[in-house]
Structures are given as C-alpha cells and as structure tokens.
Design a protein around this motif. Sequence first.
Motif, PDB file in Angstrom:
ATOM      1  N   VAL A 317       0.850  -1.195   0.000  1.00 29.00           N
ATOM      2  CA  VAL A 317       0.000   0.000   0.000  1.00 29.00           C
ATOM      3  C   VAL A 317       0.885   1.244   0.000  1.00 29.00           C
ATOM      4  CG1 VAL A 317      -1.862   1.247   1.159  1.00 29.00           C
ATOM      5  CG2 VAL A 317      -1.719  -1.249   1.368  1.00 29.00           C
ATOM      6  N   ASP A 320      -0.383   5.747  -3.940  1.00 29.61           N
ATOM      7  CA  ASP A 320      -1.074   5.482  -5.208  1.00 29.61           C
ATOM      8  C   ASP A 320      -2.374   4.691  -5.022  1.00 29.61           C
ATOM      9  OD1 ASP A 320       0.914   6.766  -6.647  1.00 29.61           O
ATOM     10  OD2 ASP A 320       2.067   4.928  -6.959  1.00 29.61           O
ATOM     11  N   ASN A 321      -2.430   3.846  -3.978  1.00 33.35           N
ATOM     12  CA  ASN A 321      -3.626   3.001  -3.822  1.00 33.35           C
ATOM     13  C   ASN A 321      -4.209   3.018  -2.414  1.00 33.35           C
ATOM     14  OD1 ASN A 321      -1.587   1.582  -2.550  1.00 33.35           O
ATOM     15  ND2 ASN A 321      -2.083  -0.390  -3.462  1.00 33.35           N
ATOM     16  N   GLN A 324      -7.989   2.688  -1.498  1.00 29.31           N
ATOM     17  CA  GLN A 324      -8.657   1.396  -1.649  1.00 29.31           C
ATOM     18  C   GLN A 324      -8.734   0.625  -0.318  1.00 29.31           C
ATOM     19  OE1 GLN A 324      -6.813  -0.926  -4.781  1.00 29.31           O
ATOM     20  NE2 GLN A 324      -6.460   0.897  -6.034  1.00 29.31           N
TER      21      GLN A 324
END
Length: 326
Positions: A317, A320-321, A324
């Motif tokens: 993680v 960028d993500n 989510q």
Amino acid sequence: MKKKASLIICLLTLCCLLAAGCSKSSGKGKSSGGKINIMLTVSDGSDTFRASLADAAGKAAEEKGITLEVKDAKGSSETQMNQIKEAKDADVIICALCDAGTAQQMEALAGDKPIVFINSAPEEEYLQKDQYIYVGSDEAVAGELQAKYVLDQYASKDTLNVAIFKGESTHSATKGRTKANKAALEASGKTINYVYEDYADWSTDTAAKMFRQFLRTGQDVDAVICNNDSMAVGVVQAAEQEKLDLSKLPVLGVDATADGLDLIKKGKMACTIFQPAKGQGEEAVLAAQKLAAGESITSLSGAEKNGLYVWVPFEQVTSDNVTQYQ
C-alpha cells in the motif's frame, strides 16, 4: 444353560461396546450438524492487529453458528498454557502464540484437540498435517515488498543507509520480515549499511524514543523499515518533533492499520504492507471447522498441499492506492 446364559451375556456386552464405539466415532466429527466449540487464545488483545484478528474470527464464527470463546493471554506464555489446558469443552483451539517457541508445549496441553496457529508461526517441525496447522500471511513476502519499495525509490543510489525497527524477539513475524528485508536489499548489489537495528516490540512509544536517540548520533539514514505500523507511527512522530522532511525519508510499516493508512494519505509515511486481519480470522475459523469435522484443510483457498499451511496474501500500500484500503 449356564454356558448359554454366559454366551448371551458376552454377546450383549460386545454389542454394547460396539454401539458405544460407533457413538464415539460419530460424535468426534462435527460435520453431521453438531455445534462446534472453538477457544481462541490471543497473545495480546491490546495490540491493534491482534484485536482485529480476534474480532474477524468472532464474526466469522457467528455467521457459521460456531461458538467461539476469546481469551487474552496478555503476553504471558504461562497464562496461555493454562488457557489451553482448561479448554476442556473446545473441539478446536485457535492460538496466537505469545512465544513461537512454545508450540510443542501448547500441543501437549491440548491433548488430542487440533490447533490452528495464527499470527505467529511455529517452526515447521512442530506442525502436523490436518492436526497442528498455521493460518497467516507469508512474512517473507512482507519483508520483500518493503525492500522493493526502498530499492525502487533509490534505484540510482549505490549505497543505502537503512534503519530497522523490529517487533518482539520471540515473534515469527519479526524474524521472517527482517530476514527478508535484508536478503532482498543485499541481493540488489548495492552496499547496504544498517545504521540502526533494534527491537521496539511493536510499540509506538518505544519506537519514537529509539528513533530520537538514533537521531542524536548524527548518522545519515535513507529509509526506516519497521516490522509493523505501530512502530512506523512512532518513528514518524519522532521525525516530526525533530522537524525532518518526511517526503525525503521513507518510513515503512506492515499491517495497514488505520493510523498507518492515514499517515500515508497525509504523505508522512511512505508505504505499508496490508496484512488482512479479516481474511486471516475468517480462514482460521474455516480451518478450525474442517478440523473439527475430521476433514482436511487442503480444500481451502490458499492451503498448501502438505496440509500444514493456509496462506492469506500480503499487499503493498502506497499513496497510489491507499484509498482502496480506507
């Protein structure tokens, strides 16, 4: 007549023994609809990840109509041994070991009860197919993912100064993650200097104190790798107090806790490795259900064919993500 009567008595006795044996055999497995009782002993219920793990197991058990009793050993192997010894009504034990080296003692105290180890993996020699198994995430993968992030950030640099904050010395995750960190870093061909390495025992406060002490040495550091998010949070807190630019100092953790994810979103922490507490808790209950029914765990998703492990994947993680996972 006496011989005939004796023969009848012997036959009746034999029938009773056979019936009792059949009854015992059919009662051992719970696949016929009998209520399954599980005792989960967690090494330290105050730890964020372990608390999440126990909560996930509890919800999974409730959904399946399984009775699950959770006990907190509060970091004491002696307490944990007593909990297992007293788990007389449990069909299966789920155990997050306080000390990975005590697995054999726990198995002896459990008698013929199967054990699903979670969170801290015993040595493989103490696992037994479909009897003493481990459900978790492969710690080596977490360490490799952390190292990969650091190497990607410093692709053009030949020498790296790395600080490593480790968890409890007796915990398998500490050993697995740190060993994989070093192996991946050193395989890059770069010169790796470990400018600081010590046990902060998963603690935010301890890590913060240690990092402040390290900064007083005046040594350069390119990245700080922590075995979990709680320690990474402590490093970030200390770095902020010392007015360091965290955009130029990658701090990495493991677990993807709420605090860790929040710091990544704010740009104060570089990376964490998502360890799915929910997935691990659910898989532990599914494995326990299989073992209670006398079935093999090999049909479970992520199970190895050797019947010793059920793996739940780690995930990297970053900024960028991160959304989510929140």
